[in-house]
Design an enzyme around this catalytic site. Structure first.
Site, short mmCIF file in Angstrom:
data_model
loop_
_atom_site.label_atom_id
_atom_site.label_comp_id
_atom_site.label_asym_id
_atom_site.label_seq_id
_atom_site.Cartn_x
_atom_site.Cartn_y
_atom_site.Cartn_z
N SER A 1 -26.62 -9.76 72.70
CA SER A 1 -27.52 -8.79 72.06
C SER A 1 -26.71 -7.64 71.52
O SER A 1 -25.63 -7.32 72.04
CB SER A 1 -28.51 -8.24 73.10
OG SER A 1 -29.19 -7.11 72.60
N TYR B 1 -30.09 -4.68 81.54
CA TYR B 1 -30.03 -5.57 80.38
C TYR B 1 -28.76 -5.30 79.57
O TYR B 1 -28.04 -6.23 79.19
CB TYR B 1 -31.29 -5.37 79.53
CG TYR B 1 -31.42 -6.30 78.36
CD1 TYR B 1 -31.95 -7.58 78.52
CD2 TYR B 1 -31.02 -5.91 77.08
CE1 TYR B 1 -32.08 -8.44 77.44
CE2 TYR B 1 -31.14 -6.76 76.00
CZ TYR B 1 -31.68 -8.02 76.18
OH TYR B 1 -31.80 -8.88 75.10
P1 NDP Z 1 -38.74 -14.49 75.31
O1 NDP Z 1 -39.27 -13.69 76.44
O2 NDP Z 1 -39.65 -14.94 74.24
O3 NDP Z 1 -37.96 -15.77 75.86
C1 NDP Z 1 -37.18 -15.73 77.01
C2 NDP Z 1 -36.97 -17.16 77.46
O4 NDP Z 1 -36.15 -17.17 78.63
C3 NDP Z 1 -38.26 -17.85 77.81
O5 NDP Z 1 -38.27 -19.14 77.22
C4 NDP Z 1 -38.23 -17.96 79.32
O6 NDP Z 1 -38.87 -19.16 79.70
C5 NDP Z 1 -36.73 -18.06 79.56
N1 NDP Z 1 -36.34 -17.72 80.92
C6 NDP Z 1 -36.51 -16.54 81.56
N2 NDP Z 1 -36.05 -16.63 82.83
C7 NDP Z 1 -35.60 -17.91 82.98
C8 NDP Z 1 -35.02 -18.63 84.05
N3 NDP Z 1 -34.81 -18.07 85.26
N4 NDP Z 1 -34.66 -19.92 83.86
C9 NDP Z 1 -34.86 -20.51 82.66
N5 NDP Z 1 -35.42 -19.89 81.61
C10 NDP Z 1 -35.78 -18.60 81.77
O7 NDP Z 1 -37.55 -13.59 74.72
P2 NDP Z 1 -36.61 -13.77 73.45
O8 NDP Z 1 -36.85 -15.04 72.76
O9 NDP Z 1 -36.67 -12.51 72.71
O10 NDP Z 1 -35.19 -13.81 74.17
C11 NDP Z 1 -34.31 -14.92 74.14
C12 NDP Z 1 -32.90 -14.41 74.30
O11 NDP Z 1 -32.55 -13.60 73.19
C13 NDP Z 1 -32.70 -13.55 75.55
O12 NDP Z 1 -31.45 -13.83 76.13
C14 NDP Z 1 -32.72 -12.15 74.97
O13 NDP Z 1 -32.01 -11.24 75.77
C15 NDP Z 1 -32.02 -12.37 73.64
N6 NDP Z 1 -32.24 -11.35 72.64
C16 NDP Z 1 -33.51 -11.02 72.23
C17 NDP Z 1 -33.68 -10.04 71.28
C18 NDP Z 1 -35.02 -9.64 70.81
O14 NDP Z 1 -35.09 -8.61 70.11
N7 NDP Z 1 -36.08 -10.36 71.09
C19 NDP Z 1 -32.54 -9.33 70.68
C20 NDP Z 1 -31.27 -9.76 71.19
C21 NDP Z 1 -31.15 -10.73 72.12
P3 NDP Z 1 -39.72 -19.39 81.05
O15 NDP Z 1 -40.43 -18.12 81.36
O16 NDP Z 1 -40.61 -20.53 80.68
O17 NDP Z 1 -38.69 -19.78 82.08
#
Ligand code: NDP
Length: 257
Positions: free
Chosen positions: A148, A161
């Site tokens: 990020s 984070y």
């Molecule tokens: P979401 O909340 O939409 O997605 C997060 C995903 O992580 C979900 O699919 C969730 O699935 C999964 N997840 C969380 N905990 C676990 C776990 N213990 N095991 C397996 N899967 C897990 O967020 P984003 O799509 O925004 O985020 C995706 C990535 O991108 C993250 O790493 C985030 O930090 C990064 N990011 C996001 C930005 C943004 O602005 N949105 C900017 C920069 C980076 P489930 O709950 O089904 O397990």
């Protein structure tokens, strides 16, 4: 010379963590559209199944796999299940992530552990298991870590984070250095703000709108803004790139804000 075939992922098999929503779901779809077979992994199997079904409806090959990245045994089981379904994996996308938004003084130890265990330790466990598996079979591969812009710069109220993403960026470099001899490339994408379940509430707030206005390109990212950098790191076009961190942030990382 036709450069585009170098971005083709036909014959590749990818495991995407956190593929039940947001960025992970989008990237799984992108990789499938470029020709890869994809395993979508996360905890919510119902949402993964729906996402995999959508990819297959578009002509791709996709499978849904239950995974909790904070548990090594779950990662090992997911890799086995993914390979049974789509064949030997060549690409790991460490995308699973969570965030806790509270001032530093209000962060609990449990908040810290939740964020670090998922965003940093989870990526470490998955990368280590994936690499051990490939090295044992003398197969090359690629790892793309979704970091990020907040691993490169600061913002208030997400201390765990920011620390986890900064750690993931440096871990990317360390793994790239150690795995190069095994022909495993390790790189990171550092997206800027993009509206997903993770931050929708913040980005729709006044503070979120003010922040978007200060990004040099004057907008938050759309999911498909990640496509070019992701395909580069996932495909033969990026064959000589390892240890790189590519910001996809509209200039946020270089802005004086
Ligand atoms: P979401 O909340 O939409 O997605 C997060 C995903 O992580 C979900 O699919 C969730 O699935 C999964 N997840 C969380 N905990 C676990 C776990 N213990 N095991 C397996 N899967 C897990 O967020 P984003 O799509 O925004 O985020 C995706 C990535 O991108 C993250 O790493 C985030 O930090 C990064 N990011 C996001 C930005 C943004 O602005 N949105 C900017 C920069 C980076 P489930 O709950 O089904 O397990």
């Amino acid at each position: 010379m036709t450069p585009l075939p170098r971005f083709d992922l036909a014959g590749e098999a990818a495991l995407v963590t956190g593929a039940s929503s947001g960025i992970g779901r989008h990237l799984a779809r992108l990789l499938a559209a470029a020709g890869a077979r994809v395993a979508l992994a996360a905890r919510r199997l119902d949402r993964l199944t729906e996402a995999a079904r959508d990819i297959e409806a578009e002509g791709g090959r996709a499978v849904a796999i239950a995974l909790d990245v904070t548990r090594a045994d779950s990662i090992a089981a997911a890799v086995t299940a993914a390979e049974e379904a789509i064949g030997p994996l060549s690409l790991l996308v460490n995308n699973a992530g969570v965030s806790v938004a509270k001032p530093v003084l209000e962060h609990s130890e449990a908040d810290w552990d939740h964020v670090l265990d998922t965003n940093l330790k989870g990526a470490w466990l998955a990368a280590q298991h994936f690499a051990r598996h490939l090295v044992a079979q003398q197969r090359p591969g690629r790892i793309v870590n979704i970091a990020s812009v907040l691993g490169l710069r600061t913002i208030a109220h997400v201390p765990a984070y920011c620390a986890a993403k900064a750690g993931l960026i440096h871990l990317t470099r360390v793994l790239a250095m150690e795995f190069a001899r095994h022909r495993i490339l390790v790189n990171a994408l550092a997206p800027g703000y993009l509206e997903t379940d993770l931050n929708r509430e913040f980005l729709q707030s006044d503070a979120g709108r003010r922040l978007a206005a200060r990004i040099p390109l004057r907008r938050v990212a759309q999911l498909d803004d990640l496509d070019g950098a992701m395909l580069l790191l996932a495909s033969p076009a990026g064959a000589y790139i390892t240890g790189a961190v590519i910001p996809v942030d509209g200039g946020h990382g270089v802005a004086p804000i």
